[in-house]
Enzyme design. Sequence first.
Site, PDB file in Angstrom:
ATOM      1  N   ASN A 121     -19.391  -9.126  20.811  1.00 28.56           N
ATOM      2  CA  ASN A 121     -18.365  -9.538  19.855  1.00 28.56           C
ATOM      3  C   ASN A 121     -17.614 -10.770  20.350  1.00 28.56           C
ATOM      4  O   ASN A 121     -17.331 -10.886  21.538  1.00 28.56           O
ATOM      5  CB  ASN A 121     -17.395  -8.388  19.592  1.00 28.56           C
ATOM      6  CG  ASN A 121     -18.121  -7.177  19.057  1.00 28.56           C
ATOM      7  OD1 ASN A 121     -19.259  -7.265  18.615  1.00 28.56           O
ATOM      8  ND2 ASN A 121     -17.467  -6.026  19.123  1.00 28.56           N
ATOM      9  N   HIS A 138     -21.607 -13.501  24.033  1.00 29.57           N
ATOM     10  CA  HIS A 138     -21.820 -14.438  22.922  1.00 29.57           C
ATOM     11  C   HIS A 138     -20.635 -15.385  22.749  1.00 29.57           C
ATOM     12  O   HIS A 138     -20.512 -16.076  21.736  1.00 29.57           O
ATOM     13  CB  HIS A 138     -22.078 -13.676  21.615  1.00 29.57           C
ATOM     14  CG  HIS A 138     -23.376 -12.952  21.607  1.00 29.57           C
ATOM     15  ND1 HIS A 138     -23.681 -11.975  20.692  1.00 29.57           N
ATOM     16  CD2 HIS A 138     -24.469 -13.041  22.405  1.00 29.57           C
ATOM     17  CE1 HIS A 138     -24.886 -11.492  20.935  1.00 29.57           C
ATOM     18  NE2 HIS A 138     -25.387 -12.124  21.966  1.00 29.57           N
ATOM     19  N   CYS A 146     -15.662 -28.796  24.351  1.00 29.57           N
ATOM     20  CA  CYS A 146     -15.887 -30.198  23.993  1.00 29.57           C
ATOM     21  C   CYS A 146     -17.370 -30.516  24.084  1.00 29.57           C
ATOM     22  O   CYS A 146     -18.027 -30.171  25.068  1.00 29.57           O
ATOM     23  CB  CYS A 146     -15.096 -31.113  24.920  1.00 29.57           C
ATOM     24  SG  CYS A 146     -15.407 -32.853  24.578  1.00 29.57           S
ATOM     25  N   CYS A 166     -11.173 -33.240  21.281  1.00 33.31           N
ATOM     26  CA  CYS A 166     -10.731 -32.946  22.656  1.00 33.31           C
ATOM     27  C   CYS A 166      -9.840 -34.087  23.139  1.00 33.31           C
ATOM     28  O   CYS A 166      -9.852 -35.177  22.554  1.00 33.31           O
ATOM     29  CB  CYS A 166     -11.987 -32.845  23.522  1.00 33.31           C
ATOM     30  SG  CYS A 166     -11.681 -32.727  25.283  1.00 33.31           S
ATOM     31  N   GLY A 205     -21.839   0.756  18.639  1.00 31.89           N
ATOM     32  CA  GLY A 205     -21.709  -0.102  17.465  1.00 31.89           C
ATOM     33  C   GLY A 205     -22.562  -1.345  17.440  1.00 31.89           C
ATOM     34  O   GLY A 205     -22.089  -2.424  17.079  1.00 31.89           O
ATOM     35  N   THR A 206     -23.833  -1.226  17.835  1.00 33.01           N
ATOM     36  CA  THR A 206     -24.732  -2.377  17.720  1.00 33.01           C
ATOM     37  C   THR A 206     -26.068  -1.953  17.115  1.00 33.01           C
ATOM     38  O   THR A 206     -26.561  -0.861  17.411  1.00 33.01           O
ATOM     39  CB  THR A 206     -24.961  -3.082  19.074  1.00 33.01           C
ATOM     40  OG1 THR A 206     -25.816  -4.205  18.877  1.00 33.01           O
ATOM     41  CG2 THR A 206     -25.559  -2.150  20.115  1.00 33.01           C
TER      42      THR A 206
HETATM   43  N1  APR Z   1     -18.620   2.767  14.180  1.00 27.49           N
HETATM   44  C1  APR Z   1     -19.808   2.714  14.863  1.00 27.49           C
HETATM   45  N2  APR Z   1     -20.875   1.935  14.464  1.00 27.49           N
HETATM   46  C2  APR Z   1     -20.720   1.224  13.336  1.00 27.49           C
HETATM   47  C3  APR Z   1     -19.521   1.253  12.551  1.00 27.49           C
HETATM   48  C4  APR Z   1     -18.451   2.083  13.016  1.00 27.49           C
HETATM   49  N3  APR Z   1     -17.310   2.171  12.358  1.00 27.49           N
HETATM   50  N4  APR Z   1     -19.685   0.427  11.464  1.00 27.49           N
HETATM   51  C5  APR Z   1     -20.946  -0.099  11.566  1.00 27.49           C
HETATM   52  N5  APR Z   1     -21.559   0.387  12.686  1.00 27.49           N
HETATM   53  C6  APR Z   1     -22.893   0.054  13.200  1.00 27.49           C
HETATM   54  C7  APR Z   1     -23.919  -0.252  12.118  1.00 27.49           C
HETATM   55  O1  APR Z   1     -24.608   0.930  11.768  1.00 27.49           O
HETATM   56  C8  APR Z   1     -24.847  -1.263  12.820  1.00 27.49           C
HETATM   57  O2  APR Z   1     -25.943  -0.591  13.432  1.00 27.49           O
HETATM   58  O3  APR Z   1     -22.748  -1.141  13.945  1.00 27.49           O
HETATM   59  C9  APR Z   1     -23.969  -1.881  13.918  1.00 27.49           C
HETATM   60  C10 APR Z   1     -23.604  -3.357  13.691  1.00 27.49           C
HETATM   61  O4  APR Z   1     -24.794  -4.079  13.721  1.00 27.49           O
HETATM   62  P1  APR Z   1     -24.797  -5.671  13.422  1.00 27.49           P
HETATM   63  O5  APR Z   1     -24.024  -5.957  12.219  1.00 27.49           O
HETATM   64  O6  APR Z   1     -26.220  -6.098  13.485  1.00 27.49           O
HETATM   65  O7  APR Z   1     -23.966  -6.286  14.651  1.00 27.49           O
HETATM   66  P2  APR Z   1     -24.427  -6.493  16.180  1.00 27.49           P
HETATM   67  O8  APR Z   1     -25.434  -5.505  16.594  1.00 27.49           O
HETATM   68  O9  APR Z   1     -23.207  -6.596  16.985  1.00 27.49           O
HETATM   69  O10 APR Z   1     -25.119  -7.957  16.070  1.00 27.49           O
HETATM   70  C11 APR Z   1     -25.586  -8.549  17.253  1.00 27.49           C
HETATM   71  O11 APR Z   1     -26.103 -10.557  16.065  1.00 27.49           O
HETATM   72  O12 APR Z   1     -25.471 -11.915  14.377  1.00 27.49           O
HETATM   73  C12 APR Z   1     -25.547 -11.830  15.738  1.00 27.49           C
HETATM   74  O13 APR Z   1     -24.229 -12.877  17.407  1.00 27.49           O
HETATM   75  C13 APR Z   1     -24.171 -11.920  16.392  1.00 27.49           C
HETATM   76  O14 APR Z   1     -23.249 -10.570  18.186  1.00 27.49           O
HETATM   77  C14 APR Z   1     -23.977 -10.519  16.982  1.00 27.49           C
HETATM   78  C15 APR Z   1     -25.399 -10.044  17.189  1.00 27.49           C
END
Ligand code: APR
Length: 261
Positions: A121, A138, A146, A166, A205-206
């Site tokens: 994040n 990230h 700059c 800058c 949460g990814t």
């Molecule tokens: N609690 C837990 N998990 C959650 C919640 C919640 N309240 N809301 C959504 N999620 C989950 C979703 O099910 C999903 O699997 O969080 C995940 C978010 O996934 P993405 O939107 O793909 O985000 P992320 O995995 O952080 O993306 C990775 O991709 O776009 C690039 O650089 C950007 O850092 C980012 C990277």
Amino acid sequence: MNILHQQHEDRAIGERSSVKDDAIQQVRARIQQATCVTVLTGAGISADSGVPTFRGPEGLWKNFRPEQLASSKAFERDPQLVWGWYNWRRELLATKTPNPAHFALAEMEGHVRNFLLITQNVDGLHITAGSKRVAEIHGNIWKVRCTVCQQVTINREVPLPLLPSCSCGGLLRPHIVWFGETLPAQVLEQSFNALQECDLLLIIGTSGLVYPAASFAPVAKDHGAYVVEVNLDPTPHSDLVDLSIQGRAKDIVPQMLSGVF
Ligand code: APR
């Protein structure tokens, strides 16, 4: 829905929640035993703070095209368009605050000697919640870099001019890793060391779709760590991890830590 079906549904919900309670209890025990903990977070942990995710139903990439806004080619082509979008995100994020999941991880850090929080994040909410040992792999939306002298500075001005410059006169860009760009070597080495040394990895949460972060769970697992996933939806890692708990981070993460320390 007939009574029998309702009773069956209630039992299933009951069974599901007791399974979840057992799982949370197991994680508590693992946290108590752990000597080295690594945490990996994604957009899902900030969703409960009102920050849009990237690939969810209202995800950013549903409405915007990453190749048009989050790449160095896009910035070379039209820096005003890119800065317009990042100003929109900064204005949105300026109104957001950490949620109980962020605060629980900041508290956990204070009790674990070997600890690293790796986040994908760029919203800075972990640091706002008090986390110190954080690897922002990230980048951070509140930092600018700059394009000439490469100086990185914190700038929370909202909005920024559409072509911010800058002190050296160079054009500033968001200090964020864009698609097609490599992660800073130092932050990547720090992350891989923590993944190889930890005996517990918490993934929160990814979607597990973007590399190199998507390779972190297998690396930790291969080095003997117990791996736990907390996510609203199943991910490609759900079958690989030792424990996958589905739910909202703001609910599950504080429960995992309550009474542990
Ligand atoms: N609690 C837990 N998990 C959650 C919640 C919640 N309240 N809301 C959504 N999620 C989950 C979703 O099910 C999903 O699997 O969080 C995940 C978010 O996934 P993405 O939107 O793909 O985000 P992320 O995995 O952080 O993306 C990775 O991709 O776009 C690039 O650089 C950007 O850092 C980012 C990277």
